[in-house]
Motif scaffolding. Structure first.
Motif, PDB file in Angstrom:
ATOM      1  N   GLY A   1      -8.243  34.476   2.870  1.00 15.20           N
ATOM      2  CA  GLY A   1      -6.778  34.574   2.482  1.00 15.20           C
ATOM      3  C   GLY A   1      -6.341  35.732   2.355  1.00 15.20           C
ATOM      4  O   GLY A   1      -5.443  36.028   2.898  1.00 15.20           O
ATOM      5  N   GLN A   2      -7.117  36.765   2.034  1.00 16.63           N
ATOM      6  CA  GLN A   2      -6.980  37.984   2.116  1.00 16.63           C
ATOM      7  C   GLN A   2      -6.725  38.630   3.441  1.00 16.63           C
ATOM      8  O   GLN A   2      -5.789  39.606   3.576  1.00 16.63           O
ATOM      9  CB  GLN A   2      -7.994  38.904   1.095  1.00 16.63           C
ATOM     10  CG  GLN A   2      -8.208  38.418  -0.191  1.00 16.63           C
ATOM     11  CD  GLN A   2      -9.423  39.173  -1.043  1.00 16.63           C
ATOM     12  OE1 GLN A   2     -10.435  39.407  -0.216  1.00 16.63           O
ATOM     13  NE2 GLN A   2      -9.582  39.250  -2.293  1.00 16.63           N
TER      14      GLN A   2
ATOM     15  N   ARG B   1       1.080  41.119   6.781  1.00 18.45           N
ATOM     16  CA  ARG B   1       1.692  42.482   6.506  1.00 18.45           C
ATOM     17  C   ARG B   1       1.539  43.351   7.831  1.00 18.45           C
ATOM     18  O   ARG B   1       2.625  44.237   7.928  1.00 18.45           O
ATOM     19  CB  ARG B   1       1.013  43.215   5.162  1.00 18.45           C
ATOM     20  CG  ARG B   1       1.380  42.494   4.066  1.00 18.45           C
ATOM     21  CD  ARG B   1       0.956  43.206   2.815  1.00 18.45           C
ATOM     22  NE  ARG B   1       0.295  44.549   3.082  1.00 18.45           N
ATOM     23  CZ  ARG B   1      -1.006  44.702   2.718  1.00 18.45           C
ATOM     24  NH1 ARG B   1      -1.802  43.843   1.977  1.00 18.45           N
ATOM     25  NH2 ARG B   1      -1.832  45.894   2.863  1.00 18.45           N
ATOM     26  N   ILE B   2       0.568  43.368   8.542  1.00 20.14           N
ATOM     27  CA  ILE B   2       0.446  44.431   9.645  1.00 20.14           C
ATOM     28  C   ILE B   2       1.344  43.730  11.033  1.00 20.14           C
ATOM     29  O   ILE B   2       1.828  44.499  11.738  1.00 20.14           O
ATOM     30  CB  ILE B   2      -0.752  44.434   9.950  1.00 20.14           C
ATOM     31  CG1 ILE B   2      -1.812  45.447   8.960  1.00 20.14           C
ATOM     32  CG2 ILE B   2      -1.194  45.291  11.354  1.00 20.14           C
ATOM     33  CD1 ILE B   2      -3.057  45.254   9.009  1.00 20.14           C
TER      34      ILE B   2
ATOM     35  N   LEU C   1       3.049  45.516  14.469  1.00 20.05           N
ATOM     36  CA  LEU C   1       2.639  45.641  15.839  1.00 20.05           C
ATOM     37  C   LEU C   1       3.353  44.967  16.918  1.00 20.05           C
ATOM     38  O   LEU C   1       3.218  45.127  18.165  1.00 20.05           O
ATOM     39  CB  LEU C   1       1.157  44.674  15.861  1.00 20.05           C
ATOM     40  CG  LEU C   1      -0.259  45.349  15.027  1.00 20.05           C
ATOM     41  CD1 LEU C   1      -1.101  44.447  15.020  1.00 20.05           C
ATOM     42  CD2 LEU C   1      -0.368  46.723  15.612  1.00 20.05           C
ATOM     43  N   GLY C   2       4.626  44.125  16.341  1.00 18.51           N
ATOM     44  CA  GLY C   2       5.489  43.628  17.303  1.00 18.51           C
ATOM     45  C   GLY C   2       4.649  42.250  18.096  1.00 18.51           C
ATOM     46  O   GLY C   2       3.730  41.826  17.768  1.00 18.51           O
ATOM     47  N   GLY C   3       5.194  42.580  19.443  1.00 16.96           N
ATOM     48  CA  GLY C   3       4.726  41.726  20.500  1.00 16.96           C
ATOM     49  C   GLY C   3       3.191  41.532  20.842  1.00 16.96           C
ATOM     50  O   GLY C   3       2.589  40.717  21.019  1.00 16.96           O
ATOM     51  N   LEU C   4       2.515  42.782  20.160  1.00 18.38           N
ATOM     52  CA  LEU C   4       1.108  42.616  20.438  1.00 18.38           C
ATOM     53  C   LEU C   4       0.175  41.696  19.650  1.00 18.38           C
ATOM     54  O   LEU C   4      -0.629  41.151  20.227  1.00 18.38           O
ATOM     55  CB  LEU C   4       0.477  44.200  20.278  1.00 18.38           C
ATOM     56  CG  LEU C   4       0.934  45.189  21.191  1.00 18.38           C
ATOM     57  CD1 LEU C   4       0.539  46.637  20.839  1.00 18.38           C
ATOM     58  CD2 LEU C   4       0.731  44.907  22.620  1.00 18.38           C
ATOM     59  N   ALA C   5       0.386  41.649  18.436  1.00 19.62           N
ATOM     60  CA  ALA C   5       0.201  40.558  17.566  1.00 19.62           C
ATOM     61  C   ALA C   5       0.381  39.239  18.100  1.00 19.62           C
ATOM     62  O   ALA C   5      -0.536  38.228  18.220  1.00 19.62           O
ATOM     63  CB  ALA C   5       0.442  40.745  16.163  1.00 19.62           C
TER      64      ALA C   5
END
Length: 90
Positions: free
Chosen positions: A17-18, A25-26, A30-34
Motif C-alpha cells: 500500500g505504501q 504521487r510520482i 512521469l507523464g506518459g512514461l509511467a
C-alpha cells in the motif's frame, strides 16, 4: 559501508500500500512514461514490438550524442502509439 548499516527486516504487508501511494504521487510527474511502463507490463505483444524496434535501432545508431538523438526520434512514433493505447480506457 562508510559508517552506515544495512538493516534487513521481515516483510511488512503494509509496504504494498505504501508503494502504491508513492506510485500515485510520482506517476503524474512521469507523464506518459509511467503509463507506457504499466501498459507494457500488461501487453506482451507490445513488449515484443517495442523490444524488436529498440534492438534494431541500437544496431543502427551508435552510442554518441547525435546518434542517441536519432535513436530517440526513431522510436518516438511507436512510443507515442503505445502511450495513447495505455491512455485509452480498458
Amino acid at each position: 559501508m562508510d559508517g552506515r548499516q544495512l538493516v534487513v527486516t521481515e516483510y511488512d504487508p503494509r509496504w504494498a500500500g505504501q508503494f502504491d501511494e508513492l506510485r500515485r504521487r510520482i506517476a503524474p510527474r512521469l507523464g506518459g512514461l509511467a503509463r507506457l511502463r504499466d501498459h507494457l507490463r500488461r501487453n506482451p505483444d507490445d513488449v515484443r514490438r517495442y523490444s524488436e524496434l529498440k534492438t534494431a535501432l541500437a544496431r543502427r545508431f551508435h552510442a554518441h550524442d547525435e546518434a542517441r538523438l536519432r535513436y530517440a526520434e526513431a522510436k518516438s512514433t511507436l512510443v507515442e502509439q503505445l502511450i495513447a493505447a495505455a491512455s485509452r480506457p480498458a
